[in-house]
Design a protein around this motif. Structure first.
Motif, PDB file in Angstrom:
ATOM      1  N   GLN B 158      43.378  38.015  46.031  1.00 45.42           N
ATOM      2  CA  GLN B 158      43.379  38.895  47.199  1.00 45.42           C
ATOM      3  C   GLN B 158      42.003  39.517  47.465  1.00 45.42           C
ATOM      4  O   GLN B 158      41.620  39.716  48.623  1.00 45.42           O
ATOM      5  N   ASN B 159      41.277  39.864  46.386  1.00 44.62           N
ATOM      6  CA  ASN B 159      40.020  40.591  46.633  1.00 44.62           C
ATOM      7  C   ASN B 159      38.769  39.721  46.491  1.00 44.62           C
ATOM      8  O   ASN B 159      37.658  40.220  46.710  1.00 44.62           O
ATOM      9  N   ALA B 160      38.927  38.453  46.156  1.00 48.36           N
ATOM     10  CA  ALA B 160      37.750  37.597  45.995  1.00 48.36           C
ATOM     11  C   ALA B 160      36.833  37.627  47.231  1.00 48.36           C
ATOM     12  O   ALA B 160      35.609  37.718  47.094  1.00 48.36           O
ATOM     13  N   PRO B 161      37.403  37.571  48.458  1.00 50.43           N
ATOM     14  CA  PRO B 161      36.500  37.611  49.630  1.00 50.43           C
ATOM     15  C   PRO B 161      35.834  38.971  49.834  1.00 50.43           C
ATOM     16  O   PRO B 161      34.962  39.097  50.691  1.00 50.43           O
ATOM     17  N   GLU B 162      36.260  39.993  49.064  1.00 53.42           N
ATOM     18  CA  GLU B 162      35.740  41.351  49.272  1.00 53.42           C
ATOM     19  C   GLU B 162      34.812  41.822  48.155  1.00 53.42           C
ATOM     20  O   GLU B 162      34.363  42.972  48.179  1.00 53.42           O
ATOM     21  N   ILE B 163      34.533  40.977  47.175  1.00 53.19           N
ATOM     22  CA  ILE B 163      33.733  41.450  46.038  1.00 53.19           C
ATOM     23  C   ILE B 163      32.320  41.824  46.493  1.00 53.19           C
ATOM     24  O   ILE B 163      31.772  42.849  46.089  1.00 53.19           O
ATOM     25  N   GLN B 164      31.727  41.002  47.366  1.00 55.91           N
ATOM     26  CA  GLN B 164      30.399  41.373  47.879  1.00 55.91           C
ATOM     27  C   GLN B 164      30.473  42.705  48.625  1.00 55.91           C
ATOM     28  O   GLN B 164      29.577  43.552  48.511  1.00 55.91           O
ATOM     29  N   GLY B 165      31.558  42.893  49.365  1.00 55.66           N
ATOM     30  CA  GLY B 165      31.742  44.154  50.077  1.00 55.66           C
ATOM     31  C   GLY B 165      31.855  45.329  49.127  1.00 55.66           C
ATOM     32  O   GLY B 165      31.374  46.434  49.416  1.00 55.66           O
ATOM     33  N   ILE B 166      32.476  45.101  47.965  1.00 54.68           N
ATOM     34  CA  ILE B 166      32.570  46.175  46.967  1.00 54.68           C
ATOM     35  C   ILE B 166      31.189  46.502  46.417  1.00 54.68           C
ATOM     36  O   ILE B 166      30.850  47.670  46.211  1.00 54.68           O
ATOM     37  N   LEU B 167      30.380  45.465  46.189  1.00 54.79           N
ATOM     38  CA  LEU B 167      29.009  45.716  45.722  1.00 54.79           C
ATOM     39  C   LEU B 167      28.241  46.560  46.745  1.00 54.79           C
ATOM     40  O   LEU B 167      27.556  47.531  46.388  1.00 54.79           O
ATOM     41  N   ASP B 168      28.361  46.175  48.007  1.00 57.28           N
ATOM     42  CA  ASP B 168      27.634  46.909  49.056  1.00 57.28           C
ATOM     43  C   ASP B 168      28.143  48.347  49.153  1.00 57.28           C
ATOM     44  O   ASP B 168      27.355  49.285  49.297  1.00 57.28           O
ATOM     45  N   ARG B 172      26.162  51.947  48.416  1.00 49.05           N
ATOM     46  CA  ARG B 172      26.083  53.046  49.401  1.00 49.05           C
ATOM     47  C   ARG B 172      26.582  54.359  48.805  1.00 49.05           C
ATOM     48  O   ARG B 172      26.097  55.434  49.149  1.00 49.05           O
ATOM     49  N   LEU B 173      27.555  54.268  47.910  1.00 49.18           N
ATOM     50  CA  LEU B 173      28.124  55.481  47.306  1.00 49.18           C
ATOM     51  C   LEU B 173      27.235  56.050  46.201  1.00 49.18           C
ATOM     52  O   LEU B 173      27.467  57.172  45.743  1.00 49.18           O
ATOM     53  N   GLY B 174      26.275  55.266  45.737  1.00 45.98           N
ATOM     54  CA  GLY B 174      25.376  55.752  44.690  1.00 45.98           C
ATOM     55  C   GLY B 174      25.760  55.340  43.290  1.00 45.98           C
ATOM     56  O   GLY B 174      25.212  55.868  42.312  1.00 45.98           O
ATOM     57  N   ALA B 175      26.711  54.413  43.174  1.00 43.55           N
ATOM     58  CA  ALA B 175      27.062  53.911  41.842  1.00 43.55           C
ATOM     59  C   ALA B 175      25.874  53.166  41.246  1.00 43.55           C
ATOM     60  O   ALA B 175      25.036  52.627  41.976  1.00 43.55           O
ATOM     61  N   GLU B 176      25.802  53.153  39.905  1.00 41.29           N
ATOM     62  CA  GLU B 176      24.688  52.459  39.251  1.00 41.29           C
ATOM     63  C   GLU B 176      24.972  50.971  39.084  1.00 41.29           C
ATOM     64  O   GLU B 176      24.069  50.144  39.145  1.00 41.29           O
ATOM     65  N   ARG B 177      26.251  50.650  38.797  1.00 39.33           N
ATOM     66  CA  ARG B 177      26.587  49.254  38.501  1.00 39.33           C
ATOM     67  C   ARG B 177      27.982  48.937  39.029  1.00 39.33           C
ATOM     68  O   ARG B 177      28.797  49.828  39.222  1.00 39.33           O
ATOM     69  N   ARG B 211      25.443  38.829  45.642  1.00 39.29           N
ATOM     70  CA  ARG B 211      24.056  39.275  45.794  1.00 39.29           C
ATOM     71  C   ARG B 211      24.039  40.795  45.706  1.00 39.29           C
ATOM     72  O   ARG B 211      24.203  41.494  46.710  1.00 39.29           O
ATOM     73  N   PRO B 212      23.827  41.333  44.518  1.00 41.69           N
ATOM     74  CA  PRO B 212      23.838  42.790  44.382  1.00 41.69           C
ATOM     75  C   PRO B 212      22.728  43.429  45.208  1.00 41.69           C
ATOM     76  O   PRO B 212      21.599  42.942  45.200  1.00 41.69           O
ATOM     77  N   PRO B 213      23.042  44.490  45.938  1.00 38.41           N
ATOM     78  CA  PRO B 213      21.981  45.214  46.654  1.00 38.41           C
ATOM     79  C   PRO B 213      20.933  45.708  45.666  1.00 38.41           C
ATOM     80  O   PRO B 213      21.234  45.935  44.489  1.00 38.41           O
ATOM     81  N   GLU B 214      19.712  45.878  46.150  1.00 38.59           N
ATOM     82  CA  GLU B 214      18.626  46.324  45.287  1.00 38.59           C
ATOM     83  C   GLU B 214      18.992  47.637  44.598  1.00 38.59           C
ATOM     84  O   GLU B 214      19.478  48.577  45.235  1.00 38.59           O
ATOM     85  N   GLY B 215      18.781  47.669  43.302  1.00 38.98           N
ATOM     86  CA  GLY B 215      19.043  48.887  42.546  1.00 38.98           C
ATOM     87  C   GLY B 215      20.423  48.950  41.942  1.00 38.98           C
ATOM     88  O   GLY B 215      20.705  49.831  41.115  1.00 38.98           O
ATOM     89  N   LEU B 216      21.322  48.051  42.342  1.00 39.75           N
ATOM     90  CA  LEU B 216      22.684  48.043  41.794  1.00 39.75           C
ATOM     91  C   LEU B 216      22.781  46.992  40.701  1.00 39.75           C
ATOM     92  O   LEU B 216      22.432  45.829  40.914  1.00 39.75           O
ATOM     93  N   GLY B 217      23.273  47.383  39.540  1.00 42.52           N
ATOM     94  CA  GLY B 217      23.483  46.435  38.455  1.00 42.52           C
ATOM     95  C   GLY B 217      24.795  45.696  38.636  1.00 42.52           C
ATOM     96  O   GLY B 217      25.757  46.254  39.166  1.00 42.52           O
ATOM     97  N   LEU B 218      24.827  44.455  38.204  1.00 43.78           N
ATOM     98  CA  LEU B 218      26.061  43.658  38.258  1.00 43.78           C
ATOM     99  C   LEU B 218      26.409  43.230  36.843  1.00 43.78           C
ATOM    100  O   LEU B 218      25.601  42.625  36.146  1.00 43.78           O
TER     101      LEU B 218
END
Lengths: 103, 334
Positions: B158-168, B172-177, B211-218
């Motif tokens: 269900q969430n596979a198409p949304e994982i990139q969206g979760i990273l983004d 935006r929320l300020g999470a580190e990883r 593709r993790p946004p810059e500054g976000l760890g994966l």
């Protein structure tokens, strides 16, 4: 040139806990004042263990002896840099010889 | 062979099975009320003092929802004096005041579970309207308090198409990883496995395309990061059973904290010693590189093959034709 004078004294910051993991060749250090867990390599581990309130000169001498036993050579700038890193991480602090603690 | 530790530096505990959500995939089969068999808060405090005395320096606390455990903040405050503490939560009980209380009680890191980048997907899993917004608010409050915060998501169909969206979103929320976790056949997840599990190729593709946004760890544990963590894993579930790893909770029991200490079990439990030794039939050379471990995750290896030495089918090098979107017969619900 070292940022420390030979008579500057150092000790672990209050509450800091060292947890050696000799099986993996490192030591974990927990800093509750700034909650973080750090992995210390053997050099940093040794410096943290030696920071028991003694002077920079004494720590550097003991560190040099330990490294020499392993066939190496320790330079004062290396010891100063190592201590400075431990201070930055909140693991070691400078003892105020006038009675106040802190860096 | 795996590295050998004489005692565990890190321990995970599931402090309660109570949770305000009703997740369809819940590994612990949690309910809104705790079970009678759970350790009480004083039993946990005694156990945690013993852990610290035995050399544990990192404590991962999860549930259920840990914040539902009466007396939790006091326990956290005491534990944080001697151990780095991490809290895994859905975040629905974390408002600004609770975030400050967690900070003031010394929490080292908080990990907030989300199951989608949209309320629709997240709440399909949690079955609680408003829980998505509450989880995102929790991340904001934690970040505002300066608490290092990660977002976790279990990868499903269900969430596979949304994982990139979760990273983004996390960035935006300020999470580190963001930690993308594999789905395990445990608890209620087993009962809906064919509905939520992805074939391995789709999992690998999803991970590869991130593709993790810059500054976000994966963080991800698929090939080439598929470790056999058993050599260092130590975990206790809500009733005090010592299970080695939370993902092994349905297959092993190394003793109970009401009858032994974790250190005693570490030294004497035969299966635990065997698992930590790391004897496996096959090992992926790429995944052995970083930790010196072998064979991949033992929980999924055992789940699909019924042998502790079996290859992990979630590693494409070791998969050998196993379809991990289908449960093996031995795990099919009765």
């Amino acid at each position: 040139m070292s940022a420390f004078s030979p008579t500057d004294c150092f000790r672990l910051e209050p509450g800091v806990r060292l947890r050696p993991v000799p099986e993996l060749g490192h030591c974990l250090a927990y800093t509750p004042a700034r909650p973080a867990l750090h992995r210390l390599n053997p050099s940093a581990w040794l410096l943290a263990e030696l920071a028991d309130g003694g002077s920079f000169e004494a720590i550097a001498t003991e560190y040099g002896h330990a490294v020499a036993e392993l066939g190496g050579q320790a330079d004062l700038p290396d010891v100063a840099a190592g201590l400075a890193s431990l201070i930055d991480l909140g693991i070691v602090g400078r003892v105020d010889t006038h009675g106040k603690e802190g860096v | 062979m795996n590295p050998r530790l004489t005692s565990p530096p890190k321990v995970a505990i599931s402090i309660t099975g109570a949770c305000p959500l009703s997740c369809r995939h819940c590994y612990g089969d949690c309910g809104h009320a705790p079970q009678d068999s759970e350790l009480g808060i004083e039993e946990w405090r005694t156990a945690i003092r013993q852990l610290a005395s035995d050399g544990v320096i990192s404590l991962h606390i999860e549930g259920g929802e840990p914040l539902l455990k009466p007396g939790f903040l006091g326990l956290l405050g005491e534990a944080s004096q001697s151990m780095f503490t991490m809290l895994r939560t859905h975040g629905t009980l974390i408002d600004a005041a609770m975030a400050r209380a967690l900070r003031d009680n010394g929490v080292g890191r908080v990990l907030v579970d989300v199951m989608g980048s949209t309320a629709e997907t997240h709440e399909w899993f949690t079955q609680v309207p408003g829980s998505f917004a509450a989880s995102l608010d929790a991340v904001r409050h934690l970040v505002d308090c300066g608490i290092p915060t990660d977002v976790l998501v279990i990868l499903t169909r269900q969430n596979a198409p949304e994982i990139q969206g979760i990273l983004d979103l996390a960035a935006r929320l300020g999470a580190e990883r963001v930690g993308v976790l594999r789905l395990y056949p445990l608890g209620r997840a087993k009962r809906i496995w064919s509905t939520i599990a992805l074939p391995l190729a789709d999992q690998m593709r999803t991970i590869a395309e991130l593709r993790p946004p810059e500054g976000l760890g994966l963080m991800q544990s698929w090939h080439p990061n598929n470790h056999n963590c058993c050599w260092q894993s130590a975990a206790v579930i809500a009733n005090g059973d010592i299970v080695g790893c939370p993902y092994l909770r349905e297959d092993v029991n190394h003793g109970n904290l009401r009858e032994t200490t974790l250190q005693q079990a570490w030294e004497t439990a035969r299966l635990w010693r065997t698992l930590r030794a790391g004897a496996v039939e096959q090992s992926c050379p790429d995944c052995s590189a970083s930790e010196g471990s072998h064979g991949g995750c033992r929980a999924t290896a055992y789940a699909w093959h019924g042998r502790w030495t079996a290859p992990d089918p979630f590693d494409p090098i070791l998969n050998d034709g196993v379809d991990v979107s289908l449960l093996p017969d031995r795990l099919l619900p009765a």
